[in-house]
Design a protein around this motif. Structure first.
Motif, PDB file in Angstrom:
ATOM      1  N   ALA A 184      -1.877   5.593  -8.029  1.00  0.00           N
ATOM      2  CA  ALA A 184      -1.642   6.890  -7.388  1.00  0.00           C
ATOM      3  C   ALA A 184      -0.612   6.765  -6.265  1.00  0.00           C
ATOM      4  O   ALA A 184       0.229   7.655  -6.072  1.00  0.00           O
ATOM      5  CB  ALA A 184      -2.959   7.450  -6.846  1.00  0.00           C
ATOM      6  N   ILE A 185      -0.660   5.672  -5.528  1.00  0.00           N
ATOM      7  CA  ILE A 185       0.314   5.436  -4.453  1.00  0.00           C
ATOM      8  C   ILE A 185       1.717   5.285  -5.031  1.00  0.00           C
ATOM      9  O   ILE A 185       2.700   5.808  -4.481  1.00  0.00           O
ATOM     10  CB  ILE A 185      -0.088   4.186  -3.653  1.00  0.00           C
ATOM     11  N   LEU A 186       1.830   4.595  -6.152  1.00  0.00           N
ATOM     12  CA  LEU A 186       3.145   4.414  -6.763  1.00  0.00           C
ATOM     13  C   LEU A 186       3.660   5.714  -7.372  1.00  0.00           C
ATOM     14  O   LEU A 186       4.869   5.983  -7.359  1.00  0.00           O
ATOM     15  CB  LEU A 186       3.071   3.304  -7.808  1.00  0.00           C
ATOM     16  N   MET A 187       2.755   6.559  -7.873  1.00  0.00           N
ATOM     17  CA  MET A 187       3.155   7.890  -8.299  1.00  0.00           C
ATOM     18  C   MET A 187       3.666   8.689  -7.110  1.00  0.00           C
ATOM     19  O   MET A 187       4.634   9.454  -7.203  1.00  0.00           O
ATOM     20  CB  MET A 187       1.974   8.603  -8.966  1.00  0.00           C
ATOM     21  N   HIS A 188       3.015   8.487  -5.968  1.00  0.00           N
ATOM     22  CA  HIS A 188       3.456   9.131  -4.728  1.00  0.00           C
ATOM     23  C   HIS A 188       4.862   8.678  -4.356  1.00  0.00           C
ATOM     24  O   HIS A 188       5.705   9.481  -3.933  1.00  0.00           O
ATOM     25  CB  HIS A 188       2.455   8.786  -3.620  1.00  0.00           C
ATOM     26  N   ASP A 189       5.171   7.390  -4.525  1.00  0.00           N
ATOM     27  CA  ASP A 189       6.528   6.922  -4.279  1.00  0.00           C
ATOM     28  C   ASP A 189       7.507   7.606  -5.219  1.00  0.00           C
ATOM     29  O   ASP A 189       8.627   7.970  -4.832  1.00  0.00           O
ATOM     30  CB  ASP A 189       6.604   5.408  -4.452  1.00  0.00           C
ATOM     31  N   LEU A 219      -5.550  -9.238   4.426  1.00  0.00           N
ATOM     32  CA  LEU A 219      -5.349  -9.550   3.014  1.00  0.00           C
ATOM     33  C   LEU A 219      -6.431  -8.892   2.154  1.00  0.00           C
ATOM     34  O   LEU A 219      -6.142  -8.313   1.100  1.00  0.00           O
ATOM     35  CB  LEU A 219      -5.346 -11.067   2.810  1.00  0.00           C
ATOM     36  N   LEU A 220      -7.692  -8.972   2.596  1.00  0.00           N
ATOM     37  CA  LEU A 220      -8.784  -8.358   1.840  1.00  0.00           C
ATOM     38  C   LEU A 220      -8.641  -6.844   1.793  1.00  0.00           C
ATOM     39  O   LEU A 220      -8.908  -6.217   0.755  1.00  0.00           O
ATOM     40  CB  LEU A 220     -10.135  -8.738   2.445  1.00  0.00           C
ATOM     41  N   GLU A 221      -8.226  -6.240   2.902  1.00  0.00           N
ATOM     42  CA  GLU A 221      -8.048  -4.787   2.915  1.00  0.00           C
ATOM     43  C   GLU A 221      -6.912  -4.359   1.994  1.00  0.00           C
ATOM     44  O   GLU A 221      -7.003  -3.324   1.329  1.00  0.00           O
ATOM     45  CB  GLU A 221      -7.803  -4.311   4.348  1.00  0.00           C
ATOM     46  N   ARG A 222      -5.864  -5.157   1.924  1.00  0.00           N
ATOM     47  CA  ARG A 222      -4.773  -4.832   1.002  1.00  0.00           C
ATOM     48  C   ARG A 222      -5.218  -4.978  -0.446  1.00  0.00           C
ATOM     49  O   ARG A 222      -4.719  -4.277  -1.331  1.00  0.00           O
ATOM     50  CB  ARG A 222      -3.558  -5.729   1.277  1.00  0.00           C
ATOM     51  N   ALA A 223      -6.174  -5.854  -0.698  1.00  0.00           N
ATOM     52  CA  ALA A 223      -6.662  -6.055  -2.063  1.00  0.00           C
ATOM     53  C   ALA A 223      -7.636  -4.969  -2.496  1.00  0.00           C
ATOM     54  O   ALA A 223      -7.622  -4.543  -3.656  1.00  0.00           O
ATOM     55  CB  ALA A 223      -7.325  -7.425  -2.181  1.00  0.00           C
ATOM     56  N   ARG A 244      -6.828  -0.692  -7.637  1.00  0.00           N
ATOM     57  CA  ARG A 244      -5.555  -0.575  -8.373  1.00  0.00           C
ATOM     58  C   ARG A 244      -5.374   0.836  -8.935  1.00  0.00           C
ATOM     59  O   ARG A 244      -4.239   1.283  -9.122  1.00  0.00           O
ATOM     60  CB  ARG A 244      -5.487  -1.596  -9.506  1.00  0.00           C
ATOM     61  N   GLN A 245      -6.462   1.545  -9.207  1.00  0.00           N
ATOM     62  CA  GLN A 245      -6.324   2.956  -9.570  1.00  0.00           C
ATOM     63  C   GLN A 245      -5.699   3.730  -8.413  1.00  0.00           C
ATOM     64  O   GLN A 245      -4.820   4.576  -8.618  1.00  0.00           O
ATOM     65  CB  GLN A 245      -7.688   3.546  -9.946  1.00  0.00           C
ATOM     66  N   LEU A 246      -6.159   3.422  -7.189  1.00  0.00           N
ATOM     67  CA  LEU A 246      -5.516   4.007  -6.014  1.00  0.00           C
ATOM     68  C   LEU A 246      -4.067   3.534  -5.931  1.00  0.00           C
ATOM     69  O   LEU A 246      -3.162   4.318  -5.600  1.00  0.00           O
ATOM     70  CB  LEU A 246      -6.264   3.615  -4.745  1.00  0.00           C
ATOM     71  N   ALA A 283      -6.170  -0.868   0.683  1.00  0.00           N
ATOM     72  CA  ALA A 283      -4.844  -0.341   1.024  1.00  0.00           C
ATOM     73  C   ALA A 283      -3.746  -1.069   0.263  1.00  0.00           C
ATOM     74  O   ALA A 283      -2.950  -1.804   0.846  1.00  0.00           O
ATOM     75  CB  ALA A 283      -4.610  -0.469   2.530  1.00  0.00           C
ATOM     76  N   PRO A 284      -3.639  -0.859  -1.053  1.00  0.00           N
ATOM     77  CA  PRO A 284      -2.621  -1.577  -1.829  1.00  0.00           C
ATOM     78  C   PRO A 284      -1.223  -0.993  -1.645  1.00  0.00           C
ATOM     79  O   PRO A 284      -1.047   0.145  -1.208  1.00  0.00           O
ATOM     80  CB  PRO A 284      -3.103  -1.378  -3.269  1.00  0.00           C
ATOM     81  N   TYR A 285      -0.240  -1.789  -1.960  1.00  0.00           N
ATOM     82  CA  TYR A 285       1.154  -1.369  -2.057  1.00  0.00           C
ATOM     83  C   TYR A 285       1.666  -0.672  -0.795  1.00  0.00           C
ATOM     84  O   TYR A 285       2.277   0.397  -0.869  1.00  0.00           O
ATOM     85  CB  TYR A 285       1.368  -0.510  -3.307  1.00  0.00           C
TER      86      TYR A 285
END
Length: 317
Positions: free
Chosen positions: A69-74, A247-251, A64-66, A254-256
């Motif tokens: 960062a991904i949402l900051m990227h958005d 699903l596990l990889e998204r958790a 979720r820390q990543l 690779a979130p969001y």
């Protein structure tokens, strides 16, 4: 400098198809930010109640820390909220990144994707590498060595190399100012948890994920996105790679929707939550087969670590 070729949405979508893909929601982006923090707090609570789950919590929180960062990227693409002021405030204050510094750097990456001027080219240029080399990198990530090198080695060098008689305080003051979010979060968390005997929450459930799991999955994400992509690639459908994520990889990795990276490079202002729909439409139109994709993260890692091991040196008799 020759900019990378761009994709015109009109090549693939009618105005009726494109409008909903490009539309920014006033609530979905902030909701994803809230979701990331809710998962972090839930994982931390789980670890406090059941300390045996601390390793699992570290992986969840690091992912979720990543995600933040991904949402900051958005937000750097003005895709987190339709109001730019709200977009920038959320991206700069409710995620874990410095949006002001990140935006020009990252937009340069998009402008020159996989071209010699791409500021991120150094992340993908070394690949493929050997399995041994990849294993060493992952070990350095999981043991905190990568985090130390990127975040703190410069400060240690400045303190070590200061002139005789030079005070350490200006250097430390500058370090605190530069890392005010880090130290501010530490102070606030310790102030809230230490009175209850939970002083260990910040170092174990925030710093440890940030120093171990986060660097590793950031590396794996970078590998999946651009490793083994041709430098100077002229085809804008192959500047980045999209990778199917379970699903596990998204958790945990690779979130969001970050795995839809080819679509993101093709249409960089499309909000992340519209990328799955974008891919489905491209697939229906027969475009997906022309894009750079991978069936799994394992497939990408095998490709990235496909360089043969060097032959052992045999001493002369």
């Amino acid at each position: 400098m020759a900019a990378a070729a761009r994709v015109d949405p009109k090549q693939f979508f009618s105005p009726e198809e494109w409008a909903p893909l490009a539309r920014r929601s006033a609530w979905k982006g902030p909701a994803l930010v809230a979701h990331a923090w809710a998962v972090i707090f839930a994982a931390a609570a789980m670890a406090v109640v059941w300390p045996i789950t601390i390793p699992l919590a570290i992986a969840i929180i690091g992912a979720r820390q990543l995600g933040l960062a991904i949402l900051m990227h958005d937000a750097a693409h003005a895709a987190l909220h339709p109001n730019l002021k709200v977009n920038d405030w959320v991206g700069n204050h409710l995620t874990t990144g410095d949006l002001v510094a990140y935006r020009p750097y990252h937009l340069g990456h998009h402008k020159y994707a996989q071209q010699p001027e791409d500021p991120d080219l150094g992340l993908s240029a070394p690949f493929p590498i050997t399995r041994t080399s990849l294993r060493r990198k992952i070990i350095r990530d999981l043991t905190g060595q990568t985090y130390y090198k990127l975040k703190w080695s410069g400060l240690v060098s400045r303190l070590r190399d200061r002139k005789p008689g030079e005070s350490v305080w200006p250097i430390l003051k500058d370090a605190v100012v530069r890392r005010r979010r880090f130290f501010g979060g530490m102070v606030v968390t310790l102030a809230l948890t230490a009175p209850f005997g939970l002083w260990w929450v910040w170092p174990v459930l925030w710093l440890a994920p940030q120093a171990t799991w986060l660097p590793m999955i950031t590396r794996l994400r970078n590998i999946a996105e651009h490793a083994c992509v041709a430098q100077g690639e002229p085809d804008p459908l192959r500047h980045a790679r999209s990778t199917h994520a379970s699903l596990l990889e998204r958790a945990f990795l690779a979130p969001y929707y970050v795995n839809y990276h080819c679509e993101h490079h093709m249409f960089m202002h499309v909000p992340c939550y519209h990328l799955p729909r974008t891919q489905r439409l491209l697939k229906e139109k027969g475009v997906l087969d022309r894009m750079l994709t991978a069936k799994s993260y394992v497939e990408v890692l095998r490709l990235a670590a496909s360089k043969p091991q060097p032959a052992p040196i045999v001493a002369a008799a």
